[in-house]
Scaffold this motif. Structure first.
Motif, mmCIF file in Angstrom:
data_model
loop_
_atom_site.group_PDB
_atom_site.id
_atom_site.type_symbol
_atom_site.label_atom_id
_atom_site.label_comp_id
_atom_site.label_asym_id
_atom_site.label_seq_id
_atom_site.Cartn_x
_atom_site.Cartn_y
_atom_site.Cartn_z
ATOM 1 N N LEU A 525 0.839 -1.210 0.000
ATOM 2 C CA LEU A 525 0.000 0.000 0.000
ATOM 3 C C LEU A 525 0.867 1.249 0.000
ATOM 4 O O LEU A 525 0.368 2.353 -0.187
ATOM 5 C CB LEU A 525 -0.915 -0.011 1.227
ATOM 6 C CG LEU A 525 -2.022 -1.085 1.241
ATOM 7 C CD1 LEU A 525 -2.822 -1.005 2.539
ATOM 8 C CD2 LEU A 525 -2.965 -0.910 0.056
ATOM 9 N N PRO A 528 2.994 1.767 -5.031
ATOM 10 C CA PRO A 528 2.041 1.232 -6.025
ATOM 11 C C PRO A 528 2.708 0.233 -6.960
ATOM 12 O O PRO A 528 3.794 0.470 -7.490
ATOM 13 C CB PRO A 528 1.587 2.480 -6.783
ATOM 14 C CG PRO A 528 1.804 3.596 -5.814
ATOM 15 C CD PRO A 528 3.026 3.234 -5.024
ATOM 16 N N LEU A 583 -1.639 -4.898 1.618
ATOM 17 C CA LEU A 583 -3.102 -4.901 1.571
ATOM 18 C C LEU A 583 -3.654 -5.880 2.600
ATOM 19 O O LEU A 583 -4.660 -5.585 3.272
ATOM 20 C CB LEU A 583 -3.570 -5.287 0.160
ATOM 21 C CG LEU A 583 -5.087 -5.449 -0.049
ATOM 22 C CD1 LEU A 583 -5.792 -4.115 0.172
ATOM 23 C CD2 LEU A 583 -5.375 -5.981 -1.439
ATOM 24 N N SER A 607 -12.269 -2.457 -0.030
ATOM 25 C CA SER A 607 -12.242 -1.221 -0.822
ATOM 26 C C SER A 607 -12.527 -0.009 0.061
ATOM 27 O O SER A 607 -11.877 1.040 -0.065
ATOM 28 C CB SER A 607 -13.267 -1.303 -1.957
ATOM 29 O OG SER A 607 -12.937 -2.361 -2.839
ATOM 30 N N VAL A 610 -9.386 0.885 2.269
ATOM 31 C CA VAL A 610 -8.129 1.391 1.674
ATOM 32 C C VAL A 610 -8.379 2.486 0.644
ATOM 33 O O VAL A 610 -7.438 2.952 0.006
ATOM 34 C CB VAL A 610 -7.331 0.238 1.021
ATOM 35 C CG1 VAL A 610 -7.006 -0.835 2.047
ATOM 36 C CG2 VAL A 610 -8.069 -0.344 -0.169
ATOM 37 N N GLU A 611 -9.611 2.968 0.455
ATOM 38 C CA GLU A 611 -9.888 3.911 -0.631
ATOM 39 C C GLU A 611 -9.130 5.237 -0.447
ATOM 40 O O GLU A 611 -8.713 5.854 -1.434
ATOM 41 C CB GLU A 611 -11.392 4.155 -0.743
ATOM 42 C CG GLU A 611 -12.037 4.717 0.501
ATOM 43 C CD GLU A 611 -13.545 4.889 0.341
ATOM 44 O OE1 GLU A 611 -14.043 4.618 -0.764
ATOM 45 O OE2 GLU A 611 -14.216 5.276 1.321
ATOM 46 N N VAL A 614 -5.199 4.754 -1.420
ATOM 47 C CA VAL A 614 -4.812 4.548 -2.823
ATOM 48 C C VAL A 614 -5.538 5.520 -3.726
ATOM 49 O O VAL A 614 -5.636 5.319 -4.940
ATOM 50 C CB VAL A 614 -5.119 3.102 -3.260
ATOM 51 C CG1 VAL A 614 -4.303 2.113 -2.456
ATOM 52 C CG2 VAL A 614 -6.610 2.799 -3.127
ATOM 53 N N TRP A 617 -3.522 6.913 -6.775
ATOM 54 C CA TRP A 617 -2.772 5.907 -7.546
ATOM 55 C C TRP A 617 -3.231 5.888 -8.998
ATOM 56 O O TRP A 617 -4.335 6.337 -9.346
ATOM 57 C CB TRP A 617 -2.977 4.517 -6.961
ATOM 58 C CG TRP A 617 -2.169 4.252 -5.683
ATOM 59 C CD1 TRP A 617 -1.588 5.177 -4.869
ATOM 60 C CD2 TRP A 617 -1.903 2.967 -5.131
ATOM 61 N NE1 TRP A 617 -0.947 4.596 -3.827
ATOM 62 C CE2 TRP A 617 -1.127 3.202 -3.948
ATOM 63 C CE3 TRP A 617 -2.206 1.668 -5.470
ATOM 64 C CZ2 TRP A 617 -0.688 2.162 -3.141
ATOM 65 C CZ3 TRP A 617 -1.758 0.633 -4.669
ATOM 66 C CH2 TRP A 617 -1.003 0.871 -3.512
ATOM 67 N N LYS A 622 -4.553 0.697 -9.099
ATOM 68 C CA LYS A 622 -5.511 0.746 -8.003
ATOM 69 C C LYS A 622 -6.605 -0.319 -8.182
ATOM 70 O O LYS A 622 -6.990 -1.014 -7.239
ATOM 71 C CB LYS A 622 -6.133 2.153 -7.932
ATOM 72 C CG LYS A 622 -7.137 2.290 -6.794
ATOM 73 C CD LYS A 622 -7.542 3.741 -6.554
ATOM 74 C CE LYS A 622 -8.289 4.271 -7.779
ATOM 75 N NZ LYS A 622 -8.806 5.646 -7.499
ATOM 76 N N VAL A 625 -5.242 -3.833 -7.414
ATOM 77 C CA VAL A 625 -5.114 -4.093 -5.978
ATOM 78 C C VAL A 625 -6.495 -4.296 -5.369
ATOM 79 O O VAL A 625 -6.700 -5.189 -4.551
ATOM 80 C CB VAL A 625 -4.360 -2.952 -5.285
ATOM 81 C CG1 VAL A 625 -4.393 -3.118 -3.764
ATOM 82 C CG2 VAL A 625 -2.926 -2.891 -5.779
#
Length: 625
Positions: A525, A528, A583, A607, A610-611, A614, A617, A622, A625
């Motif tokens: 994370l 990238p 992740l 999602s 981690v939105e 990332v 990205w 993105k 992942v």
């Protein structure tokens, strides 16, 4: 006065004639009586009694009323041979049995109302059949016909003007067709020791009183295998109807003594069986046995019955012909052949078939047994008495195993295979070691209540030792696996070859899912596109190792199958890496995902978690992942 000796009497003696003997009437009549007695005895004991053939009735009410009787023959229990040609009767008259006063027609020392059919309506005392109901008090449709031989010695007449030589006493043997009411037909039948034994309590034909029964067919589906109680309920049957019929059979004169001697109450005893039987399938099999035995008894009731030494007083001078309009009536004599004609059915066989029903109820037991046995038997194409005795008829604890055995088997059967080895030629006799032709069915018994794996192996050992041509397939009962949960330990079906393949396949799927999770959750994370701990060499080695472990299952399964107890695991969640900065670490943090989540829930919750991390990205990285 009857002209011949009753068969109840001793054999008539006579004197042998000699030269210059003075013959008397007694000496000549004694010789004649002896010959007649032997002739009558031969008919009754070597041929049989009852209606031999023909003598069928029909009523015509179109136009002038008439009654037709076909030609035929009958033998009474006193040995009288009755023969008639075909006749059509249009008239009737009152018949008074003053010359004989036949005992079967008497009521309070007087003859019951009797009406004789006449061909000719010209005589003044003969009435047309159109007037029968008004004269007799019952209709022709209700009337019961009786074939009667009026047998007596006519009184001597005085000398005639031209001849005073005595001619001896005339013997009268007149065959008459009489009509009686249904009530009087019943009275005649009640005095008949043969016919009365076969009358139902409702005085109906036994075929009408006891209809055929059928065992419901069991068709199982996936719902029936949800749990054991549901599976057991699928075999549920009601014994109330057959219990009622067995009790009614016990009220028939022929079976009454048997019923009382066995001290069985079908209704309460069968209810008790429902309460104590631990296995629904055996209970169903027992019901099927009872229905089969009942139907076999019913078939015997419909057939001729051989009688050894029939009662001479049953119907000594008459036979009942039945209704003018109904073929199915109890008031008609069948033919009861002599046993010398090799007739398989007899009154004794009827009693034996009924006693078998009672003993089956008395000796039914489904207690757990210690030994497992395979017993050769025959399928349902054979009568019950030619099949093996099931183990749930407990010959070991039976009050009278001899009676059960003798009443179960067909007369010509010597060896009846059974779980208990009862009546085997030797103590170590095994029916699987000899050739038993037509035994194409095997009973596997004594296994219920034991560990399925132990039973499976023991049966396989017997099967291999005896070379038996069948497969053994234990089937699991319980919740069925679906596409979301495949637990082969919990949902075993034990098709041996398929089971090994299934286990190996599951091991491979677990390996793939765990490897995929480890790979997909290992993306960084922080950087990238970078994967933290994945290398081609490492993963291939890890995957190959797991494949070898899965393949080893095929050789170790049989040894481990008894003890292998494995908890259910979610291999997707198990494979997610916990390396910091990946992740996977974020997925584990804060209970982002749970082991119960499906694919969509894992993607959605990950999602959301981690939105923000990332957000800037590259779109492709993105999304990957």
């Amino acid at each position: 006065m009857a002209t011949n000796k009753s068969l109840y009497d001793p054999v008539p003696t006579y004197r042998k004639f000699v030269d210059n003997q003075v013959l008397t009437d007694d000496q000549l009549n004694a010789a004649l009586d002896h010959l007649n007695y032997q002739d009558q005895l031969s008919r009754v004991l070597l041929s049989g009694v009852g209606i031999v053939c023909g003598l069928h009735l029909s009523l015509n009410t179109n136009g002038e009323a008439s009654v037709k009787i076909t030609s035929g023959a009958a033998v009474t229990t006193d040995g009288n041979l009755l023969k008639m040609g075909e006749n059509t009767y249009k008239g009737f008259k009152r018949f008074k049995d003053d010359n004989v006063k036949y005992s079967h027609f008497l009521q309070d020392d007087a003859s019951m109302p009797l009406w004789e059919l006449e061909i000719d309506t010209d005589p003044s005392d003969v009435h047309s059949l159109e007037n029968f109901e008004s004269e007799a008090g019952f209709s022709l449709e209700e009337a019961i016909a009786v074939l009667y031989i009026e047998d007596y010695l006519k009184e001597q007449e005085d000398c005639s003007p031209v001849d005073c030589d005595t001619q001896g006493r005339e013997v009268v043997n007149t065959i008459r067709v009489l009509l009686v009411s249904p009530e009087n037909a019943e009275n005649i039948a009640q005095g008949d020791s043969i016919l009365s034994d076969l009358l139902s309590s409702e005085k109906e034909p036994l075929n009408n009183t006891f209809p055929p029964m059928y065992t419901p067919r069991i068709v199982l589906d996936s719902d029936d295998a949800e749990d054991f109680n549901t599976f057991k309920d699928a075999y549920d049957v009601s014994f109330s109807r057959i219990a009622k019929y067995i009790k009614q059979l016990g009220s028939i004169s022929l079976f009454k003594k048997v019923f009382e001697s066995e001290d069985i109450n079908p209704v309460s005893d069968l209810e008790d069986i429902l309460n104590r039987a631990f296995n629904g399938q055996y209970q169903y099999d027992f019901y099927k046995d009872l229905v089969t035995a009942y139907n076999e008894l019913r078939d015997l009731l419909k057939k001729y019955h051989a009688i050894c030494c029939p009662d001479p007083d049953a119907f000594p001078k008459h036979v009942l012909l039945g209704s003018l309009v109904k073929s199915d009536t109890p008031w008609r004599h069948k033919f009861y052949p002599s046993p010398i004609l090799n007739h398989p059915n007899s009154l004794d066989s009827l009693k034996s078939a009924f006693r078998r029903l009672l003993l089956m109820i008395k000796d039914f037991s489904t207690e757990i047994k210690k030994g497992i046995k395979i017993t050769p038997s025959r399928n349902g194409h054979f009568r019950l008495g030619k099949q093996a005795i099931p183990f749930y008829y407990d010959l070991e604890n039976s009050v009278d195993p001899v009676s059960f055995f003798e009443n179960w088997k067909e007369e010509d059967i010597e060896l009846v295979p059974n779980y208990y080895g009862y009546n085997y030629p030797e103590s170590d006799f095994d029916p699987l070691d000899v050739c038993l032709d037509a035994h194409d069915f095997y009973r596997i018994e004594g296994h219920v209540g034991h560990n399925v794996m132990d039973v499976h192996e023991e049966l396989q050992d017997i099967q291999e030792e005896k070379g038996l041509a069948f497969d053994i397939k234990p089937v699991a009962i319980g919740e069925q696996a679906n596409e979301e949960t495949i637990d082969y330990d919990k949902y075993r079906v034990f098709f041996e070859d398929l089971q090994v393949v299934l286990q190996a396949w599951n091991e491979e799927q677990e390996c793939l899912m765990e490897s995929a999770s480890e790979f997909l959750s290992g993306f960084s994370l922080a950087e990238p596109g970078k994967h933290v701990n994945y290398t081609v060499e490492k993963e291939v080695h890890n995957y190959d190792t797991r494949r070898r472990k899965a393949a080893a299952v095929k050789t170790s399964y049989r040894e481990e199958k008894k003890s292998r107890e494995k908890a259910k695991k979610n291999y997707v969640v198990k494979g997610i890496t916990e390396t910091e900065g990946t992740l996977g670490a974020q997925m584990h943090a804060g209970n982002t995902i749970a082991t119960t989540y499906n694919k969509g829930e894992i993607i959605y919750n990950t999602s959301k978690a981690v939105e923000n991390m990332v957000g800037d990205w590259n779109t492709d990285i993105k999304e990957a992942v």
